[in-house]
Design an enzyme around this catalytic site. Structure first.
Site, mmCIF file in Angstrom:
data_model
loop_
_atom_site.group_PDB
_atom_site.id
_atom_site.type_symbol
_atom_site.label_atom_id
_atom_site.label_comp_id
_atom_site.label_asym_id
_atom_site.label_seq_id
_atom_site.Cartn_x
_atom_site.Cartn_y
_atom_site.Cartn_z
ATOM 1 N N HIS A 22 1.199 -3.362 4.866
ATOM 2 C CA HIS A 22 1.038 -2.143 5.663
ATOM 3 C C HIS A 22 -0.373 -2.181 6.246
ATOM 4 O O HIS A 22 -1.360 -2.178 5.504
ATOM 5 C CB HIS A 22 1.246 -0.894 4.811
ATOM 6 C CG HIS A 22 2.652 -0.744 4.318
ATOM 7 N ND1 HIS A 22 2.968 -0.362 3.037
ATOM 8 C CD2 HIS A 22 3.844 -0.932 4.959
ATOM 9 C CE1 HIS A 22 4.279 -0.316 2.904
ATOM 10 N NE2 HIS A 22 4.837 -0.668 4.052
ATOM 11 N N GLU A 25 -3.336 0.164 5.071
ATOM 12 C CA GLU A 25 -3.705 0.257 3.656
ATOM 13 C C GLU A 25 -4.822 -0.757 3.423
ATOM 14 O O GLU A 25 -4.588 -1.932 3.167
ATOM 15 C CB GLU A 25 -2.478 0.020 2.775
ATOM 16 C CG GLU A 25 -1.419 1.107 2.997
ATOM 17 C CD GLU A 25 -0.152 0.925 2.183
ATOM 18 O OE1 GLU A 25 -0.137 0.081 1.260
ATOM 19 O OE2 GLU A 25 0.830 1.633 2.458
ATOM 20 N N HIS A 124 -1.259 -2.867 -2.190
ATOM 21 C CA HIS A 124 -0.955 -1.644 -1.448
ATOM 22 C C HIS A 124 -1.869 -0.505 -1.886
ATOM 23 O O HIS A 124 -2.363 -0.487 -3.012
ATOM 24 C CB HIS A 124 0.504 -1.233 -1.658
ATOM 25 C CG HIS A 124 1.485 -2.121 -0.978
ATOM 26 N ND1 HIS A 124 2.064 -1.803 0.238
ATOM 27 C CD2 HIS A 124 1.976 -3.334 -1.327
ATOM 28 C CE1 HIS A 124 2.879 -2.783 0.598
ATOM 29 N NE2 HIS A 124 2.847 -3.729 -0.340
ATOM 30 N N GLU A 188 -0.280 -1.279 -6.653
ATOM 31 C CA GLU A 188 -0.441 -0.053 -5.866
ATOM 32 C C GLU A 188 -1.629 0.723 -6.434
ATOM 33 O O GLU A 188 -1.647 1.067 -7.618
ATOM 34 C CB GLU A 188 0.824 0.791 -5.970
ATOM 35 C CG GLU A 188 0.887 1.968 -5.050
ATOM 36 C CD GLU A 188 1.476 1.649 -3.691
ATOM 37 O OE1 GLU A 188 0.861 2.068 -2.685
ATOM 38 O OE2 GLU A 188 2.528 0.990 -3.622
#
EC number: 3.5.1.114
Length: 331
Positions: A22, A25, A124, A188
């Site tokens: 992404h 990010e 992420h 994450e």
């Protein structure tokens, strides 16, 4: 640990660390860029004491989205790695991320093959208050689970949790699923706004990646990792925001008593949403569950206000590589 079974698994010779899946990010984007600089300076692959090399491939996954600081250009790259997406025809009208997914699958896989990366760690950020979470598609991949325990021990000042999505290999949709272990592993880290890099979140991610690579070196060197127990959060369902029946616009926000309380038990009757007119809407589920990805900004378009999981205690075996080792040492 006494009476624990011992699992023997092959060494991990090929590991990939990916950032920018992404493009907004930014911790993963800047960390992979930094690691590429370091690797360029070293100019050669680091070898372990047995003389066997562990190659680490560093990948910037979605360069076009990174360039524009967007989550994606045409479609979410991190949903493009199902079996159906990867085998489809590539046409002029095929979305950019779909084409990029097939390039990455050729580079890191192919998915499900013997030639796939031993382990893929995809980086992420989340806007939710989730600390450092490892997300996998397996609740019995001993490599990923031992890495998780290692990170918990090495990063005691940050909450570290293990999230399990119960999805088959064919239906697993994220970049990390191209890898062999746990169909991969997503790291994450949050909270961090998209399009922004925060030094504390970046540093937590950097530590997580370094400790993960350290663990792989230890494992490849023959270190014995003791078995034990760990908590696994298995995803049960998603909840959408309340919406207007005609316009489909949301009519409420996450309740202030729930905001930022990721992984705190949500019981039936607890405040869940607060409508824009001020009314409290309560959780009507039949069982207490653990919420996470609470108010994740990227999930508004997906119709997800939060995810809910069950927590359970899982027993994991002691672990050692099947390769002979000159070390007798417990991890």
């Amino acid at each position: 640990m006494a009476n624990m079974p011992v699992e023997r698994l092959p060494r991990l010779s090929r590991v990939a660390v990916c950032g920018g899946t992404h493009g907004n990010e930014l911790s993963g984007v800047y960390l992979v860029r930094e690691l590429l600089k370091v690797k360029k300076k070293k100019k050669k692959e680091e070898e372990d004491e047995d003389g066997g090399a562990m190659s680490v491939l560093l990948v910037l996954s979605n360069p076009r989205a990174m360039q524009q600081c967007l989550r994606y250009i045409d479609t979410d790259l991190n949903r493009c790695f199902t079996h159906a997406c990867l085998i489809g025809p590539t046409l002029d009208k095929t979305p950019y991320e779909m084409r990029r997914a097939r390039e990455l699958n050729a580079m890191l896989g192919p998915k499900g093959s013997a030639g796939a990366m031993d382990l893929i760690c995809d980086l992420h950020n989340t806007t939710a208050n989730m600390g450092l979470s490892l997300i996998t598609y397996s609740d019995h991949d001993w490599i990923c689970m031992h890495i998780f325990r290692h990170l918990q021990r090495q990063i005691p000042d940050t909450p570290v949790r293990y999230i399990h999505y119960d999805v088959t290999s064919k239906e697993s949709y994220s970049l990390d699923s191209v890898g062999k272990h746990g169909f991969g592993m997503t790291m994450e880290v949050g909270p961090q706004p998209h399009g922004v890099v925060r030094s504390n979140i970046y540093t937590t991610m950097k530590s997580g990646v370094q400790y993960m690579l350290d663990w792989v070196h230890f494992f490849n060197s023959g270190v014995i990792f003791d078995g034990g127990f760990m908590d696994v959060f298995t995803v049960v369902k998603h909840i959408d925001y309340p919406r207007d029946g005609e316009t489909h616009n949301i009519t409420a926000a996450i309740h202030p008593q729930l905001q930022d309380r990721d992984f705190c038990l949500l019981r039936p009757g607890d405040p869940l949403f607060q409508t824009f007119s001020g009314e409290t809407l309560r959780y009507t589920g039949s069982e207490p569950l653990y919420p996470f990805f609470i108010n994740e900004s990227a999930y508004y378009e997906k119709g997800i206000a939060l995810c809910l999981a069950r927590k359970r205690r899982v027993k994991i075996p002691s672990l050692i590589t099947i390769w002979p080792s000159k070390y007798i040492h417990n991890g």
